[in-house]
Design a protein around this motif. Sequence first.
Motif, PDB file in Angstrom:
ATOM      1  N   UNK A 173       0.806  -1.224   0.000  1.00 19.81           N
ATOM      2  CA  UNK A 173       0.000   0.000   0.000  1.00 19.81           C
ATOM      3  C   UNK A 173       0.838   1.273   0.000  1.00 19.81           C
ATOM      4  N   UNK A 174       2.110   1.171   0.496  1.00 25.85           N
ATOM      5  CA  UNK A 174       2.971   2.351   0.515  1.00 25.85           C
ATOM      6  C   UNK A 174       3.786   2.497  -0.766  1.00 25.85           C
ATOM      7  N   UNK A 175       3.739   1.486  -1.630  1.00 19.73           N
ATOM      8  CA  UNK A 175       4.569   1.517  -2.831  1.00 19.73           C
ATOM      9  C   UNK A 175       3.951   2.345  -3.947  1.00 19.73           C
ATOM     10  N   UNK A 176       2.620   2.204  -4.121  1.00 18.46           N
ATOM     11  CA  UNK A 176       2.017   2.855  -5.281  1.00 18.46           C
ATOM     12  C   UNK A 176       0.562   3.229  -5.002  1.00 18.46           C
ATOM     13  N   UNK A 177       0.287   4.531  -4.943  1.00 17.56           N
ATOM     14  CA  UNK A 177      -1.080   4.993  -4.674  1.00 17.56           C
ATOM     15  C   UNK A 177      -2.008   4.674  -5.848  1.00 17.56           C
ATOM     16  N   UNK A 178      -1.503   4.731  -7.065  1.00 21.29           N
ATOM     17  CA  UNK A 178      -2.331   4.436  -8.229  1.00 21.29           C
ATOM     18  C   UNK A 178      -2.833   2.997  -8.222  1.00 21.29           C
ATOM     19  N   UNK A 179      -1.961   2.069  -7.764  1.00 24.89           N
ATOM     20  CA  UNK A 179      -2.374   0.669  -7.682  1.00 24.89           C
ATOM     21  C   UNK A 179      -3.524   0.512  -6.685  1.00 24.89           C
ATOM     22  N   UNK A 180      -3.443   1.240  -5.576  1.00 19.37           N
ATOM     23  CA  UNK A 180      -4.517   1.179  -4.580  1.00 19.37           C
ATOM     24  C   UNK A 180      -5.853   1.642  -5.168  1.00 19.37           C
ATOM     25  N   UNK A 181      -5.804   2.695  -5.986  1.00 22.19           N
ATOM     26  CA  UNK A 181      -7.031   3.199  -6.612  1.00 22.19           C
ATOM     27  C   UNK A 181      -7.600   2.183  -7.604  1.00 22.19           C
ATOM     28  N   UNK A 182      -6.751   1.491  -8.346  1.00 19.17           N
ATOM     29  CA  UNK A 182      -7.219   0.466  -9.278  1.00 19.17           C
ATOM     30  C   UNK A 182      -7.905  -0.680  -8.543  1.00 19.17           C
ATOM     31  N   UNK A 183      -7.328  -1.052  -7.379  1.00 19.87           N
ATOM     32  CA  UNK A 183      -7.947  -2.107  -6.580  1.00 19.87           C
ATOM     33  C   UNK A 183      -9.324  -1.672  -6.101  1.00 19.87           C
ATOM     34  N   UNK A 184      -9.423  -0.421  -5.666  1.00 15.31           N
ATOM     35  CA  UNK A 184     -10.724   0.090  -5.232  1.00 15.31           C
ATOM     36  C   UNK A 184     -11.728   0.076  -6.386  1.00 15.31           C
ATOM     37  N   UNK A 185     -11.253   0.489  -7.581  1.00 12.86           N
ATOM     38  CA  UNK A 185     -12.148   0.493  -8.741  1.00 12.86           C
ATOM     39  C   UNK A 185     -12.633  -0.901  -9.088  1.00 12.86           C
ATOM     40  N   UNK A 186     -11.712  -1.910  -9.036  1.00 16.02           N
ATOM     41  CA  UNK A 186     -12.105  -3.281  -9.343  1.00 16.02           C
ATOM     42  C   UNK A 186     -13.096  -3.802  -8.311  1.00 16.02           C
ATOM     43  N   UNK A 187     -12.871  -3.510  -7.038  1.00 19.29           N
ATOM     44  CA  UNK A 187     -13.777  -3.955  -5.975  1.00 19.29           C
ATOM     45  C   UNK A 187     -15.165  -3.353  -6.155  1.00 19.29           C
ATOM     46  N   UNK A 188     -15.201  -2.084  -6.533  1.00 17.30           N
ATOM     47  CA  UNK A 188     -16.497  -1.422  -6.717  1.00 17.30           C
ATOM     48  C   UNK A 188     -17.247  -1.988  -7.922  1.00 17.30           C
ATOM     49  N   UNK A 189     -16.512  -2.338  -9.000  1.00 13.66           N
ATOM     50  CA  UNK A 189     -17.159  -2.919 -10.168  1.00 13.66           C
ATOM     51  C   UNK A 189     -17.788  -4.263  -9.833  1.00 13.66           C
ATOM     52  N   UNK A 190     -17.060  -5.078  -9.057  1.00  6.36           N
ATOM     53  CA  UNK A 190     -17.590  -6.384  -8.679  1.00  6.36           C
ATOM     54  C   UNK A 190     -18.808  -6.213  -7.778  1.00  6.36           C
ATOM     55  N   UNK A 191     -18.756  -5.282  -6.818  1.00  8.11           N
ATOM     56  CA  UNK A 191     -19.830  -5.131  -5.829  1.00  8.11           C
ATOM     57  C   UNK A 191     -21.017  -4.354  -6.361  1.00  8.11           C
ATOM     58  N   UNK A 192     -20.761  -3.317  -7.145  1.00  8.39           N
ATOM     59  CA  UNK A 192     -21.844  -2.409  -7.508  1.00  8.39           C
ATOM     60  C   UNK A 192     -22.041  -2.229  -8.992  1.00  8.39           C
ATOM     61  N   UNK A 193     -21.255  -2.925  -9.831  1.00 12.26           N
ATOM     62  CA  UNK A 193     -21.469  -2.839 -11.274  1.00 12.26           C
ATOM     63  C   UNK A 193     -21.230  -1.449 -11.818  1.00 12.26           C
ATOM     64  N   UNK A 194     -22.268  -0.826 -12.320  1.00 12.40           N
ATOM     65  CA  UNK A 194     -22.136   0.456 -13.012  1.00 12.40           C
ATOM     66  C   UNK A 194     -22.352   1.666 -12.120  1.00 12.40           C
ATOM     67  N   UNK A 195     -22.463   1.487 -10.797  1.00 16.10           N
ATOM     68  CA  UNK A 195     -22.715   2.620  -9.908  1.00 16.10           C
ATOM     69  C   UNK A 195     -21.468   3.493  -9.823  1.00 16.10           C
ATOM     70  N   UNK A 196     -21.627   4.798 -10.013  1.00 17.73           N
ATOM     71  CA  UNK A 196     -20.517   5.740  -9.941  1.00 17.73           C
ATOM     72  C   UNK A 196     -20.258   6.106  -8.485  1.00 17.73           C
ATOM     73  N   UNK A 197     -18.979   6.084  -8.090  1.00 20.20           N
ATOM     74  CA  UNK A 197     -18.575   6.430  -6.732  1.00 20.20           C
ATOM     75  C   UNK A 197     -17.777   7.727  -6.749  1.00 20.20           C
ATOM     76  N   UNK A 198     -17.619   8.324  -5.579  1.00 23.23           N
ATOM     77  CA  UNK A 198     -16.856   9.570  -5.458  1.00 23.23           C
ATOM     78  C   UNK A 198     -15.965   9.504  -4.227  1.00 23.23           C
TER      79      UNK A 198
END
Length: 319
Positions: A173-198
Amino acid sequence: MKEDPLERIAREEKQKGNKNLKTAIIVLAILCVALAGVLGYMKYKEAQIAKSLNVENASKESFYKLVEQLNVEKEDLIHQMEDLQADYANLSSDYDKINSQLDTSRAEIAQLIERMKSTQATDRAKIRQYEKELGTLRTIMRGYITQIDSLNTLNHKLTAEAASARKEAAQRKKENEELTQQVQGLSEQVAAGSVIKARGLNTIAMNKSGKATDKSKNAFRLVTTLSLLENDLAPKGPLTIYIRVKDPDGIIVTNSVQTFFKLNGEQVVASASREVDYEGKEVDLTIYLNDVPEFFKGIYTVEAYSDQGILGKCDLLLR
């Protein structure tokens, strides 16, 4: 010469008896004609059925045996339809589109069973037609099963990938902030499909000079910032973001521009709004709430919404 009363009575009785006998004969004749008509109609129907079954020259015993066999076949076909109806009832999916298609097929099989029950077993043309419809519904059901299995397999794969990505992100988690955001995006796609998050929802007060202030008497406008996250599955195009600002008494703060949107199926007022062009990539935006007559001391609550629901909330303290 005057007629003897006894002779007159005897004569009248004889005439009455003759009249009743004549009436009985007429009634019996009518019944015989009616019975002959019924028998003739039954013979005609048997001949028609025999002709449709290509057994015109068969014996009556063979004819009735064939009709009995057709009734057995009809009942067997009804049982097959009811078994398929039970299979459809037990089939379920986590996907609304497939569930809607299943409901349509369930209605079709129910109607087919009703038509089958009301059709004579000797009507071979309709029976064969219903048998073909049964085969079609079986084929459709196999398609549903294949489709559901494929979607479940894909969903399990995505879930497994999300779990793996979260584990890797926790380790690095301390190596790359962009990787953390991609993981969050993938988790949200699996859980909520097309719902937009902020993320990063924040509100500050500014004075007339455009500088931040925490004093209610100097506050001139409220400035809300947030970022819409990346989501490749979300609808692309114009997207309106709304904010609802509640003052310390819980009253929605508005200005002369009345903005409304739907929240949980109800039309509600918004304090301000902003339209952005969302193309599935992360978007930063700022929403201004101007021309508010007066600000009070206390905590202001700010909620951000899209047409899909709430995006987040934050608080602002004015002294």
